[in-house]
Scaffold this motif. Structure first.
Motif, PDB file in Angstrom:
ATOM      1  N   CYS A  15       1.409   6.750  -3.367  1.00 14.34           N
ATOM      2  CA  CYS A  15       0.459   6.283  -2.351  1.00 14.34           C
ATOM      3  C   CYS A  15       0.416   4.763  -2.391  1.00 14.34           C
ATOM      4  N   HIS A  16       0.597   4.161  -1.231  1.00 15.63           N
ATOM      5  CA  HIS A  16       0.536   2.708  -1.102  1.00 15.63           C
ATOM      6  C   HIS A  16      -0.768   2.330  -0.414  1.00 15.63           C
TER       7      HIS A  16
ATOM      8  N   CYS B 240     -11.119 -10.777  -8.069  1.00 15.38           N
ATOM      9  CA  CYS B 240     -11.057  -9.314  -7.974  1.00 15.38           C
ATOM     10  C   CYS B 240     -12.091  -8.653  -8.875  1.00 15.38           C
ATOM     11  N   VAL B 241     -12.344  -9.251 -10.046  1.00 26.99           N
ATOM     12  CA  VAL B 241     -13.371  -8.732 -10.947  1.00 26.99           C
ATOM     13  C   VAL B 241     -14.758  -8.976 -10.359  1.00 26.99           C
TER      14      VAL B 241
ATOM     15  N   ASN C 263       1.801   8.333  -8.299  1.00 28.46           N
ATOM     16  CA  ASN C 263       1.964   6.888  -8.450  1.00 28.46           C
ATOM     17  C   ASN C 263       1.213   6.151  -7.343  1.00 28.46           C
ATOM     18  N   PHE C 264       0.768   4.941  -7.665  1.00 30.48           N
ATOM     19  CA  PHE C 264       0.058   4.114  -6.694  1.00 30.48           C
ATOM     20  C   PHE C 264       0.579   2.687  -6.732  1.00 30.48           C
ATOM     21  N   THR C 265       0.584   2.044  -5.565  1.00 29.58           N
ATOM     22  CA  THR C 265       0.725   0.593  -5.502  1.00 29.58           C
ATOM     23  C   THR C 265      -0.512   0.030  -4.815  1.00 29.58           C
ATOM     24  N   TYR C 266      -0.971  -1.105  -5.309  1.00 30.79           N
ATOM     25  CA  TYR C 266      -2.177  -1.737  -4.783  1.00 30.79           C
ATOM     26  C   TYR C 266      -1.834  -3.174  -4.383  1.00 30.79           C
TER      27      TYR C 266
ATOM     28  N   PHE D 134      -0.541 -10.362  -2.719  1.00 31.51           N
ATOM     29  CA  PHE D 134      -0.567 -10.086  -4.153  1.00 31.51           C
ATOM     30  C   PHE D 134      -0.470  -8.582  -4.404  1.00 31.51           C
ATOM     31  N   TYR D 135       0.182  -8.227  -5.505  1.00 29.87           N
ATOM     32  CA  TYR D 135       0.037  -6.901  -6.081  1.00 29.87           C
ATOM     33  C   TYR D 135      -1.115  -6.958  -7.079  1.00 29.87           C
ATOM     34  N   LEU D 136      -1.941  -5.919  -7.126  1.00 26.95           N
ATOM     35  CA  LEU D 136      -2.994  -5.810  -8.126  1.00 26.95           C
ATOM     36  C   LEU D 136      -2.542  -4.857  -9.220  1.00 26.95           C
TER      37      LEU D 136
END
Length: 262
Positions: free
Chosen positions: A148-149, A168-169, A193-196, A214-216
């Motif tokens: 899942c993206h 982000c925090v 699997n995930f991409t954020y 950005f990737y998280l």
């Protein structure tokens, strides 16, 4: 219940969202009065939220929808704002148009053309006496086999990569993806699997409007998944009184301990 974009940000929505979790962490009584009793108003429309909503409308609904819903005025009517459209200052309106020019020419945006946009996702689970599950709205989502993206659009004042983790925090962005992750895992057990990702543009006072992508880190999101499932949902489910925060000297911590610096 059936959630729509019209009732999502109202008391009719009895799902727990990331913004509601943020208010729960802030203060139990505040949470109760805003999201259960309705004594406190909901979202207070700040300039930042107003601009972000306008960019969302332009990007996801199109230019016509933006021009129908937002108008430029020399001076906004703060005391009696119109109900059928949102007023922007002339500078805000011009800035949004320039931000959209920047976003629309980005390869990172074009690469998301086959994603679903601003889809409301929910999963049902009893959460105390007042909530029936979790809900979220990913700006872009795509499930491709076992992956899942998730992608979210942000307009920020500073996109320096050295500082963005702390943003982000502070703003709960990892937790935002964590809520969506729990929902997707419940609804799509095939997803392993995930991409954020975040993409967006800086709201620059000099009119540069630099884009960013950005990737998280997955590890940060998983920490928030655990926090929601092991802490937030169990404690909120048991809460009955929603008393305001109290402090005692026995629980007070020491700030500035020299050992904290090593």
């Amino acid at each position: 219940m059936q959630l729509t974009h019209d009732n999502y940000h109202t008391l009719d929505n009895r799902y727990l969202t990331n913004s509601r979790i943020r208010d729960w962490i802030k203060d139990k009584r505040f949470f109760y009065e805003r999201h259960i009793s309705g004594e406190r108003p909901g979202i207070v429309m700040t300039d930042a939220l107003r601009v972000g909503k306008a960019v969302d409308t332009y990007l996801f609904e199109g230019e016509k929808a933006f021009r129908d819903k937002f108008i430029a005025v020399t001076r906004r009517n703060i005391k009696n704002p119109p109900i059928n459209h949102t007023e922007l200052t002339e500078k805000q309106y011009d800035d949004i148009e320039r931000m959209m020019e920047v976003l629309n020419r980005q390869p990172a945006v074009k690469d998301l053309s086959d994603y679903e946009t601003q889809k409301i996702i929910t999963t049902d689970m009893p959460i105390g006496d007042h909530f029936c599950g979790l809900a979220g709205i990913p700006d872009w989502i795509k499930i491709d086999g076992d992956t899942c993206h998730l992608v979210d659009l942000k307009t920020v004042w500073d996109s320096d990569d050295r500082k963005y983790h702390y943003k982000c925090v502070d703003f709960g962005y990892y937790r935002q993806f964590a809520v969506m992750t729990i929902i997707i895992r419940k609804n799509h057990p095939e997803v392993k699997n995930f991409t954020y990702r975040h993409l967006g543009v800086e709201k620059d006072k000099d009119g540069i409007f630099s884009p960013f992508a950005f990737y998280l880190a997955n590890e940060q999101v998983e920490l928030q998944v655990e926090f929601i499932l092991d802490n937030i949902i169990p404690t909120l489910s048991k809460e009955k009184d929603f008393n305001p925060k109290e402090i005692t000297w026995e629980e007070a911590i020491t700030i500035g301990d020299i050992n904290d610096e090593f």
